[in-house]
Design a protein around this motif. Sequence first.
Motif, mmCIF file in Angstrom:
data_model
loop_
_atom_site.group_PDB
_atom_site.id
_atom_site.type_symbol
_atom_site.label_atom_id
_atom_site.label_comp_id
_atom_site.label_asym_id
_atom_site.label_seq_id
_atom_site.Cartn_x
_atom_site.Cartn_y
_atom_site.Cartn_z
ATOM 1 N N PHE A 124 0.826 -1.210 0.000
ATOM 2 C CA PHE A 124 0.000 0.000 0.000
ATOM 3 C C PHE A 124 0.860 1.260 0.000
ATOM 4 O O PHE A 124 0.449 2.295 -0.523
ATOM 5 C CB PHE A 124 -0.942 -0.011 1.204
ATOM 6 C CG PHE A 124 -2.186 -0.813 0.982
ATOM 7 C CD1 PHE A 124 -3.295 -0.250 0.384
ATOM 8 C CD2 PHE A 124 -2.235 -2.150 1.338
ATOM 9 C CE1 PHE A 124 -4.443 -0.993 0.163
ATOM 10 C CE2 PHE A 124 -3.377 -2.895 1.126
ATOM 11 C CZ PHE A 124 -4.484 -2.320 0.534
ATOM 12 N N LYS A 125 2.043 1.181 0.564
ATOM 13 C CA LYS A 125 2.971 2.311 0.469
ATOM 14 C C LYS A 125 3.410 2.507 -0.972
ATOM 15 O O LYS A 125 3.512 3.650 -1.458
ATOM 16 C CB LYS A 125 4.188 2.058 1.364
ATOM 17 C CG LYS A 125 5.160 3.233 1.401
ATOM 18 C CD LYS A 125 6.325 2.957 2.326
ATOM 19 C CE LYS A 125 7.294 4.135 2.339
ATOM 20 N NZ LYS A 125 8.460 3.881 3.234
ATOM 21 N N ALA A 126 3.680 1.403 -1.671
ATOM 22 C CA ALA A 126 4.027 1.499 -3.096
ATOM 23 C C ALA A 126 2.854 2.047 -3.907
ATOM 24 O O ALA A 126 3.044 2.824 -4.846
ATOM 25 C CB ALA A 126 4.445 0.125 -3.619
ATOM 26 N N LEU A 127 1.632 1.635 -3.564
ATOM 27 C CA LEU A 127 0.449 2.161 -4.246
ATOM 28 C C LEU A 127 0.322 3.664 -4.034
ATOM 29 O O LEU A 127 0.034 4.416 -4.979
ATOM 30 C CB LEU A 127 -0.802 1.442 -3.730
ATOM 31 C CG LEU A 127 -2.151 1.974 -4.226
ATOM 32 C CD1 LEU A 127 -2.254 1.828 -5.734
ATOM 33 C CD2 LEU A 127 -3.301 1.244 -3.540
ATOM 34 N N TRP A 128 0.551 4.114 -2.807
ATOM 35 C CA TRP A 128 0.479 5.549 -2.527
ATOM 36 C C TRP A 128 1.553 6.310 -3.296
ATOM 37 O O TRP A 128 1.301 7.400 -3.824
ATOM 38 C CB TRP A 128 0.609 5.784 -1.026
ATOM 39 C CG TRP A 128 0.662 7.236 -0.651
ATOM 40 C CD1 TRP A 128 1.733 7.937 -0.174
ATOM 41 C CD2 TRP A 128 -0.421 8.186 -0.739
ATOM 42 N NE1 TRP A 128 1.395 9.242 0.046
ATOM 43 C CE2 TRP A 128 0.088 9.432 -0.286
ATOM 44 C CE3 TRP A 128 -1.743 8.093 -1.151
ATOM 45 C CZ2 TRP A 128 -0.711 10.572 -0.246
ATOM 46 C CZ3 TRP A 128 -2.527 9.234 -1.111
ATOM 47 C CH2 TRP A 128 -2.013 10.455 -0.671
ATOM 48 N N ASN A 129 2.762 5.745 -3.366
ATOM 49 C CA ASN A 129 3.832 6.380 -4.147
ATOM 50 C C ASN A 129 3.446 6.512 -5.620
ATOM 51 O O ASN A 129 3.728 7.534 -6.254
ATOM 52 C CB ASN A 129 5.127 5.582 -4.017
ATOM 53 C CG ASN A 129 5.759 5.708 -2.643
ATOM 54 O OD1 ASN A 129 5.519 6.670 -1.917
ATOM 55 N ND2 ASN A 129 6.565 4.732 -2.270
ATOM 56 N N SER A 130 2.794 5.486 -6.164
ATOM 57 C CA SER A 130 2.381 5.536 -7.563
ATOM 58 C C SER A 130 1.309 6.597 -7.785
ATOM 59 O O SER A 130 1.311 7.295 -8.809
ATOM 60 C CB SER A 130 1.851 4.161 -8.005
ATOM 61 O OG SER A 130 2.889 3.206 -8.032
ATOM 62 N N ILE A 131 0.387 6.726 -6.831
ATOM 63 C CA ILE A 131 -0.658 7.740 -6.955
ATOM 64 C C ILE A 131 -0.071 9.143 -6.886
ATOM 65 O O ILE A 131 -0.409 10.022 -7.697
ATOM 66 C CB ILE A 131 -1.728 7.536 -5.865
ATOM 67 C CG1 ILE A 131 -2.467 6.215 -6.086
ATOM 68 C CG2 ILE A 131 -2.720 8.698 -5.851
ATOM 69 C CD1 ILE A 131 -3.446 5.864 -4.983
ATOM 70 N N VAL A 132 0.830 9.361 -5.934
ATOM 71 C CA VAL A 132 1.476 10.678 -5.810
ATOM 72 C C VAL A 132 2.305 10.976 -7.053
ATOM 73 O O VAL A 132 2.267 12.097 -7.590
ATOM 74 C CB VAL A 132 2.358 10.713 -4.540
ATOM 75 C CG1 VAL A 132 3.204 11.986 -4.499
ATOM 76 C CG2 VAL A 132 1.491 10.621 -3.295
ATOM 77 N N LEU A 133 3.038 9.986 -7.524
ATOM 78 C CA LEU A 133 3.869 10.166 -8.715
ATOM 79 C C LEU A 133 3.016 10.487 -9.936
ATOM 80 O O LEU A 133 3.333 11.408 -10.708
ATOM 81 C CB LEU A 133 4.697 8.906 -8.955
ATOM 82 C CG LEU A 133 5.541 8.853 -10.231
ATOM 83 C CD1 LEU A 133 6.554 9.980 -10.250
ATOM 84 C CD2 LEU A 133 6.230 7.501 -10.353
ATOM 85 N N GLY A 134 1.941 9.733 -10.137
ATOM 86 C CA GLY A 134 1.077 9.980 -11.284
ATOM 87 C C GLY A 134 0.407 11.335 -11.226
ATOM 88 O O GLY A 134 0.310 12.036 -12.241
ATOM 89 N N ALA A 172 1.442 14.088 -9.515
ATOM 90 C CA ALA A 172 2.415 15.167 -9.653
ATOM 91 C C ALA A 172 2.916 15.300 -11.085
ATOM 92 O O ALA A 172 3.002 16.415 -11.631
ATOM 93 C CB ALA A 172 3.594 14.922 -8.701
ATOM 94 N N SER A 173 3.241 14.181 -11.717
ATOM 95 C CA SER A 173 3.771 14.238 -13.080
ATOM 96 C C SER A 173 2.704 14.674 -14.079
ATOM 97 O O SER A 173 2.992 15.429 -15.016
ATOM 98 C CB SER A 173 4.334 12.874 -13.478
ATOM 99 O OG SER A 173 3.338 11.869 -13.399
ATOM 100 N N SER A 174 1.448 14.250 -13.897
ATOM 101 C CA SER A 174 0.388 14.658 -14.827
ATOM 102 C C SER A 174 0.062 16.139 -14.668
ATOM 103 O O SER A 174 -0.193 16.826 -15.673
ATOM 104 C CB SER A 174 -0.862 13.814 -14.602
ATOM 105 O OG SER A 174 -1.348 13.946 -13.274
#
Length: 262
Positions: A59-69, A71-73
């Motif tokens: 779930f930490k990796a999932l949160w990182n992916s959401i934040v990354l997506g 911020a980058s978008s």
Amino acid sequence: MKKSRFRPSHIYLAVVMLLIYLPLVLVIVYSFNESKISSVWAGFSLKWYKELFSDKDLFKALWNSIVLGAASSCAAAVIGTLGAVGFTRVKTRTKGVMEYLSMLPMMTPEIILAMVFMAFFSLLGLPFGMTTLILAHTAFCVPYLYMLVRARLIGMDPSLAEAARDLGAGEARVFFDITLPLIAPAIASGMLLSFAMSFDDVIISLFVTGVGVNTLPIKVYTALKTGVTPEINALCTLMLAAAALLVVISSVLGRRKGGGTR
């Protein structure tokens, strides 16, 4: 009465649909399998979902992916929109070359982009982590925003902006009151596409991530090295359910909006 006959096109469509949806159905079914071995059905069970929700690293990796997506978008939306608006107003001989160069990251293989980003960040001395991930994902998401917004700008009636200028509006007022509302659907579509591309990326993320930063695709990729586990099947099932729910909500809102404008 004419009898219905199967046509080759029907058979082709059935085969294509089977190849597309059968793996998804198998993933969903085996996420409820009691056995850890996917090829053996040992009965219905929800224990893999319990293990999934108890996996804090996942779930930490999932949160990182959401934040990354996200911020980058968002960053790509600003850069891509400003670039598209600027390029539509530029009239030089090198305009075609500049537009081609701006679209180059979208046509370049990801493995090459990943190595370029890794070398560039190493040259700058940037520590690998979330910062380098956001910079790299923003760079390869910008062309998608630029392409969609530019297509929207080309189809926009230029007389609207000219009329606003004739009435005394400045360039900033024209952009925020006329241009931006008209290109907002293209920006939203580009942001959704960029988020999906960022959320799904594995290759570039592997090259530019740090030791303590994991995204969900990297986490799943490393877990698949030891074989597909029911926990991964459960994760995929939940993500499919979330995607289907978003599609249904979007469809319902679209119908309500269409019905309200009649």
